[in-house]
Motif scaffolding. Structure first.
Motif, short mmCIF file in Angstrom:
data_model
loop_
_atom_site.label_atom_id
_atom_site.label_comp_id
_atom_site.label_asym_id
_atom_site.label_seq_id
_atom_site.Cartn_x
_atom_site.Cartn_y
_atom_site.Cartn_z
N ALA A 121 0.85 -1.20 0.00
CA ALA A 121 0.00 0.00 0.00
C ALA A 121 0.88 1.24 0.00
O ALA A 121 2.02 1.20 0.48
CB ALA A 121 -0.90 0.00 1.24
N PRO A 122 0.38 2.36 -0.50
CA PRO A 122 1.14 3.61 -0.39
C PRO A 122 1.31 3.99 1.07
O PRO A 122 0.34 4.00 1.83
CB PRO A 122 0.26 4.64 -1.13
N VAL A 123 2.54 4.30 1.47
CA VAL A 123 2.85 4.69 2.84
C VAL A 123 3.56 6.03 2.82
O VAL A 123 4.57 6.18 2.11
CB VAL A 123 3.72 3.63 3.55
N PHE A 124 3.04 6.99 3.57
CA PHE A 124 3.67 8.31 3.66
C PHE A 124 4.01 8.60 5.12
O PHE A 124 3.21 8.32 6.02
CB PHE A 124 2.74 9.39 3.12
N VAL A 125 5.19 9.19 5.33
CA VAL A 125 5.62 9.54 6.67
C VAL A 125 5.83 11.05 6.75
O VAL A 125 6.24 11.69 5.79
CB VAL A 125 6.92 8.81 7.06
N ALA A 126 5.54 11.61 7.92
CA ALA A 126 5.79 13.01 8.22
C ALA A 126 5.59 13.22 9.71
O ALA A 126 4.83 12.48 10.35
CB ALA A 126 4.86 13.94 7.43
N ARG A 127 6.28 14.19 10.26
CA ARG A 127 6.10 14.48 11.68
C ARG A 127 4.67 14.93 11.95
O ARG A 127 4.09 14.60 12.99
CB ARG A 127 7.08 15.56 12.13
N ARG A 129 0.88 14.54 10.83
CA ARG A 129 0.05 13.62 10.06
C ARG A 129 -0.75 14.30 8.95
O ARG A 129 -0.86 13.74 7.85
CB ARG A 129 -0.91 12.86 11.00
N PRO A 130 -1.35 15.51 9.17
CA PRO A 130 -2.07 16.14 8.06
C PRO A 130 -1.19 16.39 6.84
O PRO A 130 -1.64 16.27 5.70
CB PRO A 130 -2.56 17.46 8.67
N GLU A 131 0.07 16.72 7.08
CA GLU A 131 0.99 16.93 5.97
C GLU A 131 1.20 15.63 5.18
O GLU A 131 1.21 15.63 3.94
CB GLU A 131 2.33 17.45 6.50
N ALA A 132 1.34 14.53 5.89
CA ALA A 132 1.49 13.24 5.22
C ALA A 132 0.25 12.88 4.43
O ALA A 132 0.34 12.36 3.30
CB ALA A 132 1.80 12.15 6.25
N LEU A 133 -0.93 13.17 4.98
CA LEU A 133 -2.16 12.82 4.28
C LEU A 133 -2.37 13.69 3.04
O LEU A 133 -2.85 13.20 2.02
CB LEU A 133 -3.35 12.95 5.23
N ARG A 134 -2.01 14.96 3.12
CA ARG A 134 -2.10 15.79 1.91
C ARG A 134 -1.21 15.24 0.81
O ARG A 134 -1.61 15.20 -0.36
CB ARG A 134 -1.70 17.24 2.25
N SER A 135 -0.01 14.83 1.16
CA SER A 135 0.90 14.27 0.15
C SER A 135 0.35 12.97 -0.43
O SER A 135 0.44 12.72 -1.63
CB SER A 135 2.27 14.02 0.78
N LEU A 136 -0.22 12.13 0.44
CA LEU A 136 -0.77 10.86 -0.02
C LEU A 136 -1.91 11.08 -1.02
O LEU A 136 -1.95 10.45 -2.09
CB LEU A 136 -1.25 10.04 1.17
N LEU A 137 -2.84 11.99 -0.68
CA LEU A 137 -3.98 12.22 -1.57
C LEU A 137 -3.58 12.91 -2.86
O LEU A 137 -4.22 12.72 -3.90
CB LEU A 137 -5.04 13.03 -0.83
N ALA A 138 -2.52 13.71 -2.81
CA ALA A 138 -2.03 14.35 -4.03
C ALA A 138 -1.44 13.31 -4.98
O ALA A 138 -1.61 13.38 -6.20
CB ALA A 138 -1.00 15.41 -3.70
N ALA A 139 -0.76 12.32 -4.41
CA ALA A 139 -0.12 11.28 -5.24
C ALA A 139 -1.08 10.16 -5.60
O ALA A 139 -0.96 9.56 -6.67
CB ALA A 139 1.09 10.71 -4.49
N TYR A 140 -2.06 9.89 -4.73
CA TYR A 140 -3.01 8.79 -4.94
C TYR A 140 -4.43 9.30 -4.70
O TYR A 140 -5.06 8.98 -3.68
CB TYR A 140 -2.69 7.61 -4.02
N PRO A 141 -4.95 10.12 -5.62
CA PRO A 141 -6.26 10.76 -5.41
C PRO A 141 -7.43 9.78 -5.35
O PRO A 141 -8.51 10.14 -4.88
CB PRO A 141 -6.39 11.71 -6.60
#
Length: 343
Positions: A121-127, A129-141
């Protein structure tokens, strides 16, 4: 005979009692922080996809990551496009990063790398969490649901389902840090939006769903080959574990009939170096999957046989029934372009 010490000192220990005032302050701060998020004084973001948060109320590992992997696989089996968020404990950076198979472990953290490898599954990390989720949805809409590994106390990300994980420690002495193991008051936290409780140990301390955990029937090499555990019986083996409870791993190995000539308990998230294993050249060394994501990346270990033992973790079926019932209404609210239909 007159009791010489207060009852709390006898039942909770003198050190915990000395730290009790600090625990009281901690409790006030926890309650104030939650109130500020819920009143809007501190910002909290909601996203267009359902968010499931898996976390601990007690400090230390209790089995979150195996549950996250199990959750992701369960949701994927229903045809859902699942993404995963994590802080990436111990990673070198703090910004948002997608965890890829080639991502160095020091940039991703060991648990995100394990989740990525186990689920694809796509996994995004960030200190944050909202920042990680924005990146995830931008890459996997087209993502339809997101699972957050840890973050139960990170209210800057709004969530739809909260799951708390407990091991055999339960709530310990019932006191907040630093006098006890609790990050938040219990059972008060249970009444503040917590949806599901899952016990990962053998002796649940209170009500909640149960689960089973056992080792797979095989070990795995760095190149993906499988070796039956039965083929390792009768051989003197070295076992190491850099997890929250190393002894639980060693115990499961012994239960499978393996002879451990030496055990090496290490701190959770231990940063392995070549010197950690150089003394065991010519021997067979067993480790957990979580440790293997670091150990397999260390060059120059050809002189020993390093084997990872997968963990088979299974929540009881009723847990998934309850989860699906909570998630179904959230999925029905997704816009049609996500392409998911509920039944």
């Amino acid at each position: 005979m007159k009791q010489l010490l207060p009852r709390a000192w006898l039942t909770r220990g003198w050190l915990a009692c000395l730290l009790w005032p600090l625990a009281q302050v901690h409790g006030l701060l926890v309650r104030l922080r939650l109130l500020m998020y819920r009143s809007g004084l501190l910002p909290s973001e909601r996203f267009r996809v359902p968010v499931i948060v898996v976390g601990n109320v007690v400090a230390g590992g209790a089995g979150k990551t195996p549950l996250v992997i199990s959750l992701v696989r369960h949701l994927q089996a229903q045809g859902l496009a699942v993404g995963v968020l994590s802080r990436g404990y111990g990673r070198s950076g703090q910004g948002s990063l997608e965890v890829r198979p080639e991502t160095p472990i020091n940039e991703s953290g060991d648990e995100p790398a394990l989740i990525r490898r186990a689920t694809d599954a796509p996994v995004f990390v960030a200190r944050k969490r909202p920042e990680a989720l924005r990146s995830l949805l931008a890459a996997y809409p087209a993502s339809t649901v997101v699972v957050c590994d840890d973050g139960l106390q990170h209210y800057a990300l709004q969530r739809d389902i909260e799951i708390a994980v407990f091991d055999d420690r339960g709530v310990g002495n019932g006191w907040l840090l630093p006098a006890g193991p609790l990050r938040e008051p219990w059972p008060e936290r249970q009444r503040q939006g917590l949806d599901l409780v899952l016990h990962t140990g053998q002796q649940p301390a209170f009500e909640g769903f149960t689960s089973s955990r056992q080792l797979a029937d095989h070990a795995q090499t760095a190149d993906g080959r499988q070796i039956a555990l039965s083929a390792l019986r009768g051989r003197p083996l070295v076992a190491l574990a850099g997890i929250a409870s190393p002894e639980s791993f060693f115990g499961m190995l012994r239960t499978r009939g393996l002879t451990l000539a030496k055990t090496i308990p290490l701190p959770d998230h231990h940063d392995f170096e070549h010197e950690d294993l150089s003394a065991y050249t010519g021997q067979t060394v067993l480790c957990t999957e979580k440790d293997a994501v670091k150990l397999f990346a260390i060059p120059g270990l050809a002189g020993l046989e390093l084997l990872a033992i997968p963990l088979v973790f299974s929540p009881e079926p009723a847990f998934f029934v309850a989860l699906d019932a909570l998630l179904r209404p959230k999925l029905s609210q997704l816009p049609s372009e996500h392409g998911h239909q509920t039944t």
